[in-house]
Design an enzyme around this catalytic site. Structure first.
Site, PDB file in Angstrom:
ATOM      1  N   THR A 355     -13.512  -4.378   9.942  1.00 28.59           N
ATOM      2  CA  THR A 355     -12.623  -3.729  10.891  1.00 28.59           C
ATOM      3  C   THR A 355     -11.636  -2.835  10.157  1.00 28.59           C
ATOM      4  OG1 THR A 355     -10.984  -4.047  12.651  1.00 28.59           O
ATOM      5  CG2 THR A 355     -11.005  -5.657  10.889  1.00 28.59           C
ATOM      6  N   ARG A 356     -11.243  -1.748  10.831  1.00 28.95           N
ATOM      7  CA  ARG A 356     -10.152  -0.916  10.335  1.00 28.95           C
ATOM      8  C   ARG A 356      -8.977  -0.979  11.306  1.00 28.95           C
ATOM      9  NH1 ARG A 356     -13.327   3.134  13.050  1.00 28.95           N
ATOM     10  NH2 ARG A 356     -12.032   4.471  14.359  1.00 28.95           N
ATOM     11  N   HIS A 360      -8.080  -8.267  17.420  1.00 29.85           N
ATOM     12  CA  HIS A 360      -7.757  -8.617  18.796  1.00 29.85           C
ATOM     13  C   HIS A 360      -8.772  -9.633  19.319  1.00 29.85           C
ATOM     14  CE1 HIS A 360     -10.907  -5.745  19.814  1.00 29.85           C
ATOM     15  NE2 HIS A 360     -10.245  -4.787  19.198  1.00 29.85           N
ATOM     16  N   HIS A 363     -12.532  -9.093  18.799  1.00 35.92           N
ATOM     17  CA  HIS A 363     -12.953  -9.392  17.423  1.00 35.92           C
ATOM     18  C   HIS A 363     -13.103 -10.900  17.233  1.00 35.92           C
ATOM     19  CE1 HIS A 363     -10.826  -5.442  16.013  1.00 35.92           C
ATOM     20  NE2 HIS A 363     -12.032  -5.212  16.457  1.00 35.92           N
ATOM     21  N   ARG A 449     -21.618  -1.895  18.882  1.00 37.79           N
ATOM     22  CA  ARG A 449     -22.438  -0.762  19.310  1.00 37.79           C
ATOM     23  C   ARG A 449     -21.833   0.571  18.895  1.00 37.79           C
ATOM     24  NH1 ARG A 449     -21.557  -0.708  25.899  1.00 37.79           N
ATOM     25  NH2 ARG A 449     -19.394   0.024  25.881  1.00 37.79           N
TER      26      ARG A 449
END
Length: 548
Positions: A355-356, A360, A363, A449
């Site tokens: 993740t960048r 939340h 995730h 996706r």
């Protein structure tokens, strides 16, 4: 138990099967594997004593070798066979009965074999003095789809061996070695002193990220900045020149070709690396942009960075003199260090999460779904350079710390930083991220996706579809393709389109713009979007103007 496998060398007499097989045996033993070599001549002396050279006897010989090889592999060992095995049908029969079967065709032209033939057997066979001699008076049926083809008339022993080792790593039978070229102590001081005397090339944090990842094995099989063959192949096919999956060019860009064979890389007055120059070549920004990002529009952040760089690419091996830092040194683990933690915890499987953005609930949901079927989770947030409007890495790391304190079993999760910089290359970067996580020891990787996407440059599910072009064996990692997830008011919990029957208006999500607006107004983020502890970190950062 360690999984065994069979390496089946086939080829004409004198082609070099036994030579390569013995070299492979030594290499596998060095890596700690138990190996049994079933050489054709030795088998004929013992296991198949009394058999002749009719087709029926040859087939019986191969079936016996195959049976013993399976027993070795079944017990966790490695069976290496080096017999001519001239007939395709019986080889394929053995393949069908043998899990972990890797066929290596040792090709060598007949005229070369005649030249090499110190015993003169080929000349006698050609003269009709030896009957049923394979390749002369008896047929040899080449494999149609071998896993490896080596040509000993063109390749050195080391080149042929490297092909075999590479295939075994690519197919998942061997772990890819993790190397580190990170000098310390007196050696580091000496190299820094040398750097002060070398021609200099000014670089930035992106280049430091790349050279550090090359030096630590995070970008394996690459161990150097790409040459032109690899660069061209990656852009056109998403593979290195030797066919291995790789989708992002890793090159050192400059405004001009270097004139020295060894140069120092500097950030300001600080030497950060030394490069052994192998070659330099001109690149096309537009061609690369379209091949990697799918667009040459400068509105795309990755394209914008690309077009602002020099058009010369410099290839060569590197030594890293500095570490990129996240501000959280306890989490700045190299691939070797992550693998060591994985081994210490006894994890056989480990799923990586990229993740960048601040973590939340969506995730968290994906991570926990994955944890139901794997031993451990590597939370691996990217901390290299990102867009100016992305949440700073320091804030994102604090969010992860807050989440882990209350919502994950600590023995099942490892938080470590990924020093890569963000390209925003969508599907191409999804494959790149998977390869990097494989090198950190992950057996599985979560892909959304719209993984690594930005704007509307990539089709929905493009990051999923791209993996259809790569097999699990060649990637060396299992891809977990997850749908978009959300909080459903009707379900009263997290869900995805695969599990929730309710209409979109009941699905609660927040865009990045909406999150920023709430933070700017000093308002709490909804608990359906993120945990309160994470929301507090983001609100505090907004008040301190860490988040613009």
């Amino acid at each position: 138990m360690t999984k065994g496998f069979v390496v089946w060398f086939t080829g004409l007499s004198g082609a070099g099967k036994s030579t390569i097989a013995n070299a492979l045996k030594e290499e596998l033993a060095r890596r700690g594997r138990h190996v049994e070599l079933l050489d054709g001549d030795d088998v004929r002396t013992h296991l198949s004593k009394g058999l002749g050279f009719s087709k029926e006897d040859r087939d019986t010989n191969i079936r016996r070798i195959g049976y013993v090889a399976r027993l070795v592999a079944r017990s966790g060992g490695v069976a290496i066979t080096a017999a001519i095995s001239p007939y395709r049908e019986v080889r394929d029969e053995v393949r069908a009965e043998t899990p972990g079967f890797v066929e290596v065709f040792v090709r060598c032209p007949l005229d070369t074999l005649v030249e090499r033939d110190v015993k003169g057997l080929y000349k006698k066979a050609i003269a009709g003095e030896i009957a049923n001699f394979t390749g002369v008076s008896d047929p040899y049926e080449e494999p149609l789809r071998p896993e490896v083809v080596v040509d000993t008339s063109r390749e050195s022993l080391q080149q042929s061996l490297s092909k075999v080792i590479d295939a075994l790593e690519r197919l998942g039978h061997l772990d890819r070695p993790v190397w580190e070229r990170l000098p310390q102590g007196a050696e580091l001081n000496s190299l820094r002193a040398e750097a002060l005397e070398l021609p200099r090339l000014e670089v930035g944090q992106r280049e430091l990220s790349d050279l550090f990842m090359l030096a630590t094995g995070a970008l394996a099989p690459l161990d150097s900045f790409m040459g032109q063959d690899d660069y061209d192949s990656v852009i056109s096919s998403g593979r290195l020149a030797n066919g291995q999956p790789f989708t992002i060019p890793i090159v050192l860009r400059a405004e001009a070709a270097p004139t020295a064979e060894r140069i120092a890389l500097f950030i300001g007055d600080q030497p950060v690396g030394i490069l052994e120059v192998a070659s330099a070549f001109r690149t096309s920004h537009d061609l690369e942009a379209r091949g990697v990002y799918g667009t040459d529009e400068e509105a795309h952040p990755g394209v914008r960075v690309l077009k602002a760089s020099g058009q010369w690419a410099i290839s060569g091996t590197v030594v890293a003199l500095e570490h990129p830092t996240s501000g959280f040194p306890e989490y700045d683990l190299t691939p070797a260090q992550v693998r060591a933690v994985k081994a210490d915890r006894g994890w056989k499987t480990m799923v990586g999460f990229q993740t960048r953005n601040p973590v939340h609930r969506a995730h968290e949901y994906l991570q926990k779904v994955a944890l139901e079927s794997v031993d451990g989770l590597l939370l691996h947030p990217l901390v290299g350079e990102t867009k100016s409007d992305d949440i700073p890495a320091s804030v994102r790391m604090s969010c992860y710390e807050a989440l882990l304190r209350g919502y994950f079993p600590p023995e099942r999760v490892l938080l470590a930083t990924n020093p890569a910089w963000m390209r925003y290359a969508g599907p191409k970067e999804a494959v790149f991220h998977a390869i990097v996580r494989r090198n950190y020891g992950c057996t599985h990787f979560i892909v959304g996706r719209d993984h690594a996407g930005v704007g509307n440059y990539y089709d929905t599910y493009a990051a999923h579809r791209i993996f259809d072009g790569y097999s699990r064996d060649e990637l060396g990692i299992d891809i977990l393709r997850f749908e978009h997830t959300f909080y459903c008011s009707a379900c009263r919990g997290m869900a995805s389109t695969r599990t929730c029957p309710h209409p979109p208006e009941l699905h609660q999500t927040l865009s990045g713009t909406a999150v920023r607006k709430l933070l700017a107004e000093g308002k709490d983020l909804p608990e359906e979007f993120t945990r309160p502890e994470v929301a507090r970190v983001l609100l505090d950062a907004a008040r301190e103007q860490v988040i613009a």
